[in-house]
Design a protein around this motif. Sequence first.
Motif, mmCIF file in Angstrom:
data_model
loop_
_atom_site.group_PDB
_atom_site.id
_atom_site.type_symbol
_atom_site.label_atom_id
_atom_site.label_comp_id
_atom_site.label_asym_id
_atom_site.label_seq_id
_atom_site.Cartn_x
_atom_site.Cartn_y
_atom_site.Cartn_z
ATOM 1 N N MET A 1 0.806 -1.183 -0.054
ATOM 2 C CA MET A 1 0.036 -0.115 0.128
ATOM 3 C C MET A 1 0.860 1.187 0.013
ATOM 4 O O MET A 1 2.020 1.447 0.890
ATOM 5 C CB MET A 1 -0.877 -0.132 1.106
ATOM 6 C CG MET A 1 -1.900 1.115 1.409
ATOM 7 S SD MET A 1 -2.772 1.106 2.634
ATOM 8 C CE MET A 1 -4.495 1.041 2.076
ATOM 9 N N SER A 2 0.596 2.093 -0.935
ATOM 10 C CA SER A 2 1.334 3.444 -0.968
ATOM 11 C C SER A 2 1.068 4.495 0.178
ATOM 12 O O SER A 2 -0.018 4.340 1.001
ATOM 13 C CB SER A 2 1.295 3.868 -2.314
ATOM 14 O OG SER A 2 -0.302 4.568 -2.457
ATOM 15 N N THR A 3 1.800 5.158 0.407
ATOM 16 C CA THR A 3 1.723 6.285 1.510
ATOM 17 C C THR A 3 0.875 7.469 1.004
ATOM 18 O O THR A 3 0.405 8.171 1.850
ATOM 19 C CB THR A 3 2.940 6.800 2.138
ATOM 20 O OG1 THR A 3 3.843 7.311 1.025
ATOM 21 C CG2 THR A 3 3.829 5.534 2.831
ATOM 22 N N THR A 4 0.803 7.728 -0.179
ATOM 23 C CA THR A 4 0.105 8.810 -0.714
ATOM 24 C C THR A 4 -0.970 8.272 -1.811
ATOM 25 O O THR A 4 -0.551 7.281 -2.580
ATOM 26 C CB THR A 4 0.939 9.877 -1.626
ATOM 27 O OG1 THR A 4 1.777 9.254 -2.735
ATOM 28 C CG2 THR A 4 2.033 10.469 -0.599
ATOM 29 N N LYS A 6 -2.992 7.643 -5.103
ATOM 30 C CA LYS A 6 -2.536 7.817 -6.386
ATOM 31 C C LYS A 6 -3.851 8.082 -7.330
ATOM 32 O O LYS A 6 -4.947 7.399 -6.949
ATOM 33 C CB LYS A 6 -2.037 6.489 -6.958
ATOM 34 C CG LYS A 6 -0.443 6.269 -6.400
ATOM 35 C CD LYS A 6 0.562 7.077 -6.220
ATOM 36 C CE LYS A 6 1.676 6.568 -5.625
ATOM 37 N NZ LYS A 6 2.777 7.596 -5.627
ATOM 38 N N HIS A 29 4.244 2.452 -8.507
ATOM 39 C CA HIS A 29 5.204 1.693 -7.639
ATOM 40 C C HIS A 29 6.466 2.281 -6.997
ATOM 41 O O HIS A 29 7.209 1.541 -6.290
ATOM 42 C CB HIS A 29 5.233 0.294 -8.059
ATOM 43 C CG HIS A 29 3.909 -0.423 -8.509
ATOM 44 N ND1 HIS A 29 3.210 -0.843 -7.623
ATOM 45 C CD2 HIS A 29 3.181 -0.419 -9.734
ATOM 46 C CE1 HIS A 29 1.914 -1.352 -8.020
ATOM 47 N NE2 HIS A 29 2.130 -1.356 -9.515
ATOM 48 N N ALA A 98 -4.355 5.104 -0.345
ATOM 49 C CA ALA A 98 -3.607 5.364 0.971
ATOM 50 C C ALA A 98 -4.710 5.608 2.099
ATOM 51 O O ALA A 98 -4.605 6.530 2.953
ATOM 52 C CB ALA A 98 -2.726 6.674 0.987
ATOM 53 N N GLY A 99 -5.622 4.565 2.310
ATOM 54 C CA GLY A 99 -6.668 4.525 3.314
ATOM 55 C C GLY A 99 -7.758 5.845 3.176
ATOM 56 O O GLY A 99 -8.643 5.877 3.992
ATOM 57 N N GLN A 100 -8.000 6.339 2.024
ATOM 58 C CA GLN A 100 -8.877 7.307 1.735
ATOM 59 C C GLN A 100 -10.226 6.485 1.292
ATOM 60 O O GLN A 100 -9.998 5.559 0.605
ATOM 61 C CB GLN A 100 -8.465 8.425 0.686
ATOM 62 C CG GLN A 100 -7.261 9.506 1.443
ATOM 63 C CD GLN A 100 -7.088 10.212 0.230
ATOM 64 O OE1 GLN A 100 -7.552 10.258 -0.839
ATOM 65 N NE2 GLN A 100 -5.946 10.992 0.568
#
Length: 160
Positions: A1-4, A6, A29, A98-100
Amino acid sequence: MSTTAKSKTLATWLAVLGGTLGAHRFYLHGLKDPFAWLHPLPTLIGLAGVIRMRNLGQDDTVSWLLIPIFGAMISVAMFSAIFIGLTNDERWAQRFGAGQAPQSTGWGPVIGVVVALFLGAGALMGSIAFGGQKFFEWQQEKAAAAAAATALDPSMERLS
């Protein structure tokens, strides 16, 4: 999972416009993605075939071996754009949000998918047609050379 988070629209259009060089993979990635680094080399090799053909003509065997690689890379990039653009928003939010919460992407990815479909289909059909034509021309030249050799030495006909 990315931190920002996309953008699906940006990822789709990066695949359409720069997918042959792996731009969409680098965006999604990062620079450490090994699959992204597999895109530029075959693209540049295929592009070298296009340049060779422009400089040396259609009869250059090396160029007609390299040009289908370029077409294949365009097709792979367009398939990636279609895959990205058609990913549903919930799945996209899980992988790259990112969790949004999932957000509606609108028409941007859809238009990118349509463009990718046209470009990818054209590149794939053109590559198959070009490669097939050159292969069959090569087969005819080979058969003509064998016939000429047989005409010069009739004893060769009994060997084949």
